[in-house]
Scaffold this motif. Sequence first.
Motif, PDB file in Angstrom:
ATOM      1  N   VAL A 230      22.475  -2.215   0.060  1.00 14.84           N
ATOM      2  CA  VAL A 230      23.047  -3.266  -0.787  1.00 14.84           C
ATOM      3  C   VAL A 230      22.235  -4.548  -0.644  1.00 14.84           C
ATOM      4  O   VAL A 230      21.905  -5.225  -1.641  1.00 14.84           O
ATOM      5  N   THR A 231      21.889  -4.903   0.594  1.00  8.76           N
ATOM      6  CA  THR A 231      21.074  -6.089   0.833  1.00  8.76           C
ATOM      7  C   THR A 231      19.717  -5.962   0.152  1.00  8.76           C
ATOM      8  O   THR A 231      19.222  -6.904  -0.473  1.00  8.76           O
ATOM      9  N   ILE A 234      19.939  -6.574  -3.572  1.00  9.54           N
ATOM     10  CA  ILE A 234      20.097  -7.991  -3.901  1.00  9.54           C
ATOM     11  C   ILE A 234      18.766  -8.718  -3.794  1.00  9.54           C
ATOM     12  O   ILE A 234      18.349  -9.425  -4.718  1.00  9.54           O
ATOM     13  N   TYR A 235      18.064  -8.535  -2.644  1.00  4.42           N
ATOM     14  CA  TYR A 235      16.828  -9.312  -2.515  1.00  4.42           C
ATOM     15  C   TYR A 235      15.708  -8.751  -3.396  1.00  4.42           C
ATOM     16  O   TYR A 235      14.821  -9.496  -3.824  1.00  4.42           O
ATOM     17  N   CYS A 238      16.230 -10.396  -6.788  1.00 11.49           N
ATOM     18  CA  CYS A 238      15.808 -11.803  -6.790  1.00 11.49           C
ATOM     19  C   CYS A 238      14.288 -11.924  -6.718  1.00 11.49           C
ATOM     20  O   CYS A 238      13.687 -12.754  -7.407  1.00 11.49           O
ATOM     21  N   LEU A 249      19.499 -17.900  -5.298  1.00 12.09           N
ATOM     22  CA  LEU A 249      20.124 -17.222  -4.155  1.00 12.09           C
ATOM     23  C   LEU A 249      20.144 -18.141  -2.940  1.00 12.09           C
ATOM     24  O   LEU A 249      21.103 -18.134  -2.160  1.00 12.09           O
ATOM     25  N   THR A 410      23.630 -12.870   2.109  1.00 17.82           N
ATOM     26  CA  THR A 410      22.782 -13.782   1.331  1.00 17.82           C
ATOM     27  C   THR A 410      21.648 -14.355   2.181  1.00 17.82           C
ATOM     28  O   THR A 410      20.553 -14.600   1.668  1.00 17.82           O
ATOM     29  N   ALA A 413      19.140 -11.572   2.255  1.00 17.95           N
ATOM     30  CA  ALA A 413      18.529 -11.422   0.941  1.00 17.95           C
ATOM     31  C   ALA A 413      17.571 -12.575   0.628  1.00 17.95           C
ATOM     32  O   ALA A 413      16.469 -12.357   0.127  1.00 17.95           O
ATOM     33  N   ASP A 417      13.634 -11.895   0.210  1.00 18.44           N
ATOM     34  CA  ASP A 417      12.989 -11.982  -1.105  1.00 18.44           C
ATOM     35  C   ASP A 417      11.794 -12.939  -1.041  1.00 18.44           C
ATOM     36  O   ASP A 417      10.781 -12.719  -1.700  1.00 18.44           O
TER      37      ASP A 417
END
Length: 498
Positions: A230-231, A234-235, A238, A249, A410, A413, A417
Motif C-alpha cells: 500500500v505504501t 502511494i509513493y 506521487c 503529499l 505518508t 511515502a 517518492d
Amino acid sequence: MKKSSIDYFVTIVPFLLVISLVMLFFIFPTQAGNILAQIRSLLNNSLGIFYLIFGLFIFLLSIYIAFSKYGSIKLGSGKKEHSNFAWGTMMFTAGLAADILFYSLCEWMLYANEGRISSLGDTTLWSATYPLFHWGPIPWGFYVVLASCFGFMLHVRKRTRAKYSEGLRVLLGSKVDGIWGKIVDLIAVFALIAGTATTFSLATPLLSQTVAKLFGVSNNNILTIVILIVTCVIYSACAYLGIEGVSKLASCCTYLFFALLIYVFFGGGHGKFILELGFASLGNLVNNFFSMSTYIDPTGQSTFAQDWTVFYWAYWMVWCVATPFFIGSISKGRTIKEVILGGYIFGLSGTFMSFIILGNYGIALNVLGQVDLLKIYNESQNLYQTIGEVISSLPLPFIAMILLILTMITFYATTFDSITLVAASYSYKDLENKEPSKKIKLYWSILLILLPIGLIFSDNSMSNLQTVSIIAAFPIGIIMLLLIISFFKDADMYLNGN
C-alpha cells in the motif's frame, strides 16, 4: 528518452549485488554475519573517530559556507519555484522517514539503561537530550552542505547528470565518465538501496502492530507485506506525477504529523512536563554540544559513542546519497545561505518537536508513575510492545492509532517518492529533461520495496543488511569530502567569472 541514454550498469548492477548478498545471508547466515560484524567492529572501534571528526567538521563548515562569500551564490536565475511552506515541508519530509516517529516514541528508553547516561548525572534530562543531539544540527549539516553542492551543480552550472560522480567533475575531470565515475555511482546506489531497506525495517513492525491492534486482526508477515505494498502504491503514484505530487503529499504528511503532536501534547495531560523537560534538554544540548560531539572513550570501557553516535552519523551519511540531491533540486531561486539556514530551521524545528512531545510524553508516564515503561521494556525487550503501551495510555487511543498509522504511511511515502526521483536519475547517462521518465521512476519505486518485502522472512538477513548500510557510509564519507572540495573549487571559479 532513448534507450541508449539508459545507464544499465548503474541501474542493474547494484540491485544484483544486493540480491546476491541476501542470497549469501540465506545460504551462509552465520559466516556472512560474522564477517560483516568484524568489518563493522573495525569501522566503529578503529575508525569511529573519523565519523565524529567528520560530523563536527561538516556542521562547522555549514556555518562558514552560509556566512561566507559562497552563501550569497544564488542557485539559478529567476524567482523561487516553491513557496517557503512547500519547500520546507518537502525538505523536512524527504529528510526523515517514518523512523522518526518510531525513535521519538522509544529512543529515551534505549538510553536510560546506558552507563554513559547514568554517569552524566540526571538520567531523565540526558535521556531526553541525546535524541535531540543524534537528530540535530550535525545530521542536518550533512544534508544542507551537500544540498548546496548539488544545487550549485544543477542550477548554476546546469549539469544534466544528477549523480554523485558528476559532482566530482571539476576535481577529477573526464575520469568521472570512465570507471572511476562508475565506481562512485555504484557505491552511492548500493548504499541507497541498503539504507532504504534498513529504514523500512525499523518502523514497519510498529506500523503493523498498530494496524493489527486497531482493526483486531493478526499481526503477521502477510499484514506487513500488505502495508508495504500500500505504501509503495502511494509513493509510486506521487513519484509518477513528479514534483507536484511530492509537494502535495509532503503537505498532507506535515498536517498529519502536527495533528498527532497536538493530540499527544494536549490529550496526554502532561503538557507542562513536556515543555519544561524540552526546554531543559535544549539548554543542555547547547551547553554540552561540543563535548557530546567529541566524546569517545579511548579506554574502551564504554561503547556508547560507537553504538549510538557513530551509528547515527554513518546512517545519516548513507541517506546523503539521495536526500541532499532532492533538496538541491527543489531549491532553485534560493541562495546557498537560504538553503543552509532554511534547512536548519525547518529540519530542526520538526525533529525537535517530534522528540520533545512524543519522547517526553513517554518519559512523563514513566517518571510520574503512570506507566512503568522502563520495567515493561526491560522485561519484554520489545520496543514495539512498549510503544503500544504509550499509545494505549492516551484518551481515545484509537484516534492516536489512526493518526499514527496515517502519519507513518505518508512519511514513508513522501520520503520514498523523493528518493525514487533521485534514484531514477542515476539510470541515465545524461538527464536532458527535468525529470526521469515515468517508466524509470516506476521501476525504482518497485525496486526499493522488493528488498524489504523479501527480507521480512529472514531476521538475520535484515540485521546483516543494516550492517552493510553502515559499512557503506565509510566510502560515502570519503566521496562526500571530495564533493565538498570539488564544490569549493568550482564555486571559486564561478565567483571569479569562469
